[in-house]
Design an enzyme around this catalytic site. Structure first.
Site, PDB file in Angstrom:
ATOM      1  N   LYS A  61       0.870  -1.280  -0.192  1.00 28.44           N
ATOM      2  CA  LYS A  61      -0.023  -0.113   0.135  1.00 28.44           C
ATOM      3  C   LYS A  61       0.785   1.565  -0.105  1.00 28.44           C
ATOM      4  O   LYS A  61       0.310   2.364  -0.134  1.00 28.44           O
ATOM      5  CB  LYS A  61      -0.869  -0.037   1.139  1.00 28.44           C
ATOM      6  CG  LYS A  61      -2.117  -1.123   1.258  1.00 28.44           C
ATOM      7  CD  LYS A  61      -2.952  -1.252   2.273  1.00 28.44           C
ATOM      8  CE  LYS A  61      -3.998  -2.496   2.118  1.00 28.44           C
ATOM      9  NZ  LYS A  61      -3.567  -3.547   1.744  1.00 28.44           N
TER      10      LYS A  61
ATOM     11  N   GLY B 116      -3.594 -15.052   6.339  1.00 30.31           N
ATOM     12  CA  GLY B 116      -4.214 -15.396   7.711  1.00 30.31           C
ATOM     13  C   GLY B 116      -3.812 -14.282   8.838  1.00 30.31           C
ATOM     14  O   GLY B 116      -4.098 -14.326   9.927  1.00 30.31           O
TER      15      GLY B 116
END
Length: 338
Positions: free
Chosen positions: A132, A175
């Site tokens: 990001k 996860g």
């Protein structure tokens, strides 16, 4: 890499990455002299102490503190030679609502780590980043881009110190808390899996692969690199199909601050990016680090100009069956599609 005189500190050491990194470190290098977990949550430290009891791991220390506090960092870094910086605020919606808190931790906290390392005897620093941070459109990504720049630029002011700063940048950790796979696993119990956009893609890396990348960077970095792994992508719609083939899958729209596809290397970065085999490395544009590689006799293979590493155009995609296998392997070994 580490020996009986080595002393390492990890910021944010009680997080998902920190626990996995410390476990691998203590397993691979049981002779290491000291490992310091630096974090601000005493409950998580207590829980981690149950996982790593003192009588079995006497080299492990827990140090309460916040990266916002430079004096506390300096004290924690006394006689430390290696730092892994994993502390950060990470939730995209929370960053949009509380921007200054993310700036204080992710940007000013990163600068505190840099300055504290310069003030002590630290020799190697690797900071964790995120996809990001490449061409960011949300505040979280912008703060991590600033953090990346601070660590890379710190090499300019190290003087004659034997000190190297580098960064590793990778995609969604399979996860990890707050990521899509645990979210879908929980929501599948309701029979409804909300999909933001059926064409949305993300990079995927396992926690173990992320840990291995940091170990590799600590051993191989010359200082100034931003390392990027070569990893597969997945479609959000395929994750939903892998987890809940019989669930309803309404399209709910993209959330604020989200991209349809993530990037780790932009086309603008291509002019200073090299291919190292298992990883790419984005180098400072002044050519200084590339000269270090060449003078060390290391092979430097530049990528093509205009090259971009995007989760949507990545040639390596995970299919539904592969995703199910990886979920069982890395997230929940009792997983069955519903």
């Amino acid at each position: 890499m580490f020996n009986s005189d080595s002393r390492l500190l990890i910021t944010g050491g009680t997080g998902s990455f920190g626990r996995a990194f410390v476990a691998r470190l203590l397993h691979n290098f049981p002779e290491i002299k000291r490992v310091v977990v630096f974090s601000r949550d005493e409950l998580k430290q207590w829980e981690m102490q149950q996982q790593f009891p003192a009588h079995e791991y006497p080299q492990l220390r827990f140090f309460l503190g916040d990266v916002r506090d430079r004096d506390r960092l300096r004290r924690a870094l006394e006689r430390i030679d290696t730092v892994v910086h994993a502390a950060a605020l990470k939730q995209v919606p929370a960053a949009e609502y509380n921007p200054i808190e993310f700036i204080n931790t992710n940007v000013l906290g990163a600068e505190n780590v840099v300055q504290a390392c310069l003030d002590t005897d630290v020799k190697r620093v690797v900071a964790l980043s995120t996809d990001k941070a490449a061409a960011p459109i949300n505040l979280y990504g912008a703060t991590k881009l600033c953090s990346d720049k601070l660590f890379i630029a710190a090499n300019n002011i190290r003087g004659t110190r034997d000190l190297r700063f580098s960064v590793v940048r990778y995609g969604n950790v399979m996860g990890s808390r707050g990521s899509v796979i645990p979210f879908f696993l929980e929501r599948s119990k309701s029979g409804v899996l909300p999909i933001t956009d059926p064409s949305m893609t993300r990079f995927n890396i396992s926690l173990q692969e992320g840990v291995e990348m940091v170990f590799w960077s600590l051993e191989n970095a010359l200082g100034g690199e931003l390392f990027v792994p070569k990893i597969p992508s997945y479609r959000i719609s395929d994750v939903a199909e892998a987890i809940g083939p019989n669930c309803e899958k309404p399209i709910v729209g993209v959330r604020p601050g989200e991209k349809i596809h993530e990037e780790m290397i932009t086309s603008s970065d291509s002019f200073s990016t090299i291919d190292l085999g298992p990883y790419f490395a984005i180098l400072p544009s002044d050519g200084s680090v590339q000269c270090l590689y060449e003078s060390a006799g290391l092979q430097v293979k530049p990528v093509e100009h205009g090259f971009a590493y995007n989760s949507g155009t990545n040639p390596n995609f995970l299919g539904v069956d592969q995703l199910r296998h990886l979920i069982r392997e890395h997230v929940d070994n009792s997983f069955h599609p519903v």
